[in-house]
Design a protein around this motif. Structure first.
Motif, short mmCIF file in Angstrom:
data_model
loop_
_atom_site.label_atom_id
_atom_site.label_comp_id
_atom_site.label_asym_id
_atom_site.label_seq_id
_atom_site.Cartn_x
_atom_site.Cartn_y
_atom_site.Cartn_z
N SER A 105 0.82 -1.20 0.00
CA SER A 105 0.00 0.00 0.00
C SER A 105 0.86 1.26 0.00
O SER A 105 0.61 2.21 -0.75
N HIS A 106 1.89 1.26 0.83
CA HIS A 106 2.79 2.41 0.91
C HIS A 106 3.48 2.65 -0.44
O HIS A 106 3.57 3.79 -0.91
N THR A 107 3.92 1.57 -1.06
CA THR A 107 4.61 1.70 -2.34
C THR A 107 3.67 2.25 -3.42
O THR A 107 4.04 3.14 -4.18
N LYS A 108 2.46 1.71 -3.46
CA LYS A 108 1.51 2.12 -4.50
C LYS A 108 0.94 3.52 -4.28
O LYS A 108 0.45 4.12 -5.24
N SER A 109 1.00 4.01 -3.07
CA SER A 109 0.45 5.35 -2.84
C SER A 109 1.56 6.35 -2.52
O SER A 109 1.88 7.21 -3.35
N CYS A 110 2.16 6.25 -1.39
CA CYS A 110 3.13 7.25 -0.94
C CYS A 110 4.36 7.32 -1.83
O CYS A 110 4.83 8.42 -2.18
N VAL A 111 4.91 6.18 -2.20
CA VAL A 111 6.11 6.17 -3.02
C VAL A 111 5.79 6.70 -4.42
O VAL A 111 6.54 7.53 -4.97
N VAL A 112 4.68 6.27 -4.99
CA VAL A 112 4.29 6.76 -6.31
C VAL A 112 4.09 8.27 -6.27
O VAL A 112 4.56 8.99 -7.17
N ASN A 113 3.41 8.77 -5.24
CA ASN A 113 3.22 10.22 -5.13
C ASN A 113 4.55 10.95 -4.99
O ASN A 113 4.73 12.02 -5.57
N ALA A 114 5.45 10.40 -4.21
CA ALA A 114 6.76 11.04 -4.04
C ALA A 114 7.51 11.09 -5.37
O ALA A 114 8.16 12.10 -5.69
N ILE A 115 7.41 10.04 -6.17
CA ILE A 115 8.06 10.02 -7.48
C ILE A 115 7.46 11.11 -8.37
O ILE A 115 8.19 11.85 -9.05
N LYS A 116 6.15 11.24 -8.35
CA LYS A 116 5.48 12.27 -9.15
C LYS A 116 5.91 13.67 -8.71
O LYS A 116 5.90 14.61 -9.52
N GLU A 117 6.26 13.81 -7.44
CA GLU A 117 6.68 15.10 -6.89
C GLU A 117 8.20 15.29 -6.91
O GLU A 117 8.73 16.15 -6.23
N ASN A 118 8.88 14.45 -7.69
CA ASN A 118 10.35 14.52 -7.82
C ASN A 118 11.07 14.32 -6.49
O ASN A 118 12.13 14.91 -6.26
N ARG A 119 10.53 13.47 -5.65
CA ARG A 119 11.18 13.09 -4.39
C ARG A 119 11.53 11.61 -4.41
O ARG A 119 11.46 10.92 -3.41
N THR A 120 11.93 11.14 -5.58
CA THR A 120 12.18 9.71 -5.79
C THR A 120 13.24 9.16 -4.84
O THR A 120 13.01 8.15 -4.18
N GLU A 121 14.37 9.81 -4.80
CA GLU A 121 15.48 9.30 -3.99
C GLU A 121 15.09 9.21 -2.51
O GLU A 121 15.35 8.19 -1.84
N GLU A 122 14.43 10.23 -2.01
CA GLU A 122 13.98 10.24 -0.61
C GLU A 122 13.02 9.09 -0.34
O GLU A 122 13.14 8.37 0.66
N ALA A 123 12.05 8.90 -1.24
CA ALA A 123 11.05 7.84 -1.05
C ALA A 123 11.67 6.46 -1.13
O ALA A 123 11.34 5.57 -0.33
N VAL A 124 12.56 6.27 -2.08
CA VAL A 124 13.21 4.96 -2.24
C VAL A 124 14.10 4.67 -1.04
O VAL A 124 14.11 3.55 -0.51
N ASP A 125 14.85 5.67 -0.58
CA ASP A 125 15.70 5.48 0.60
C ASP A 125 14.87 5.10 1.82
O ASP A 125 15.25 4.20 2.58
#
Length: 89
Positions: free
Chosen positions: A58-78
């Protein structure tokens, strides 16, 4: 974020796990065979792992995806990798 179906599923799984934990305590009080108790402990751990996997998905499909859309990919993946690292210990 968890949707209502996921919340319901997780709560049901946690109630079942709680019952398993109570059963383990009763087995110990009754002096049950150690291997039987250990098997129940492993079953409870597996049930909690399934809850964690639902949460991770759930976290990956929502929060991580949103972070990627907001150009916070590295932070979300870390953050996700940190959680997964702790989860697998």
């Amino acid at each position: 974020m968890l949707d209502d179906k996921e919340k319901t599923d997780i709560k049901k799984r946690l109630r079942r796990t709680s019952g398993q934990i109570n059963g383990i305590e009763k087995m110990i009080d009754e002096g049950r065979y150690c291997v039987d108790v250990l098997q129940q402990i492993m079953a409870a751990r597996a049930a909690l792992n399934q809850v964690a996997l639902i949460m991770i998905e759930s976290h990956t499909k929502s929060c991580v995806v949103n972070a990627i859309k907001e150009n916070r990919t590295e932070e979300a993946v870390d953050e996700l990798m940190g959680v997964l690292s702790k989860f697998t210990k």
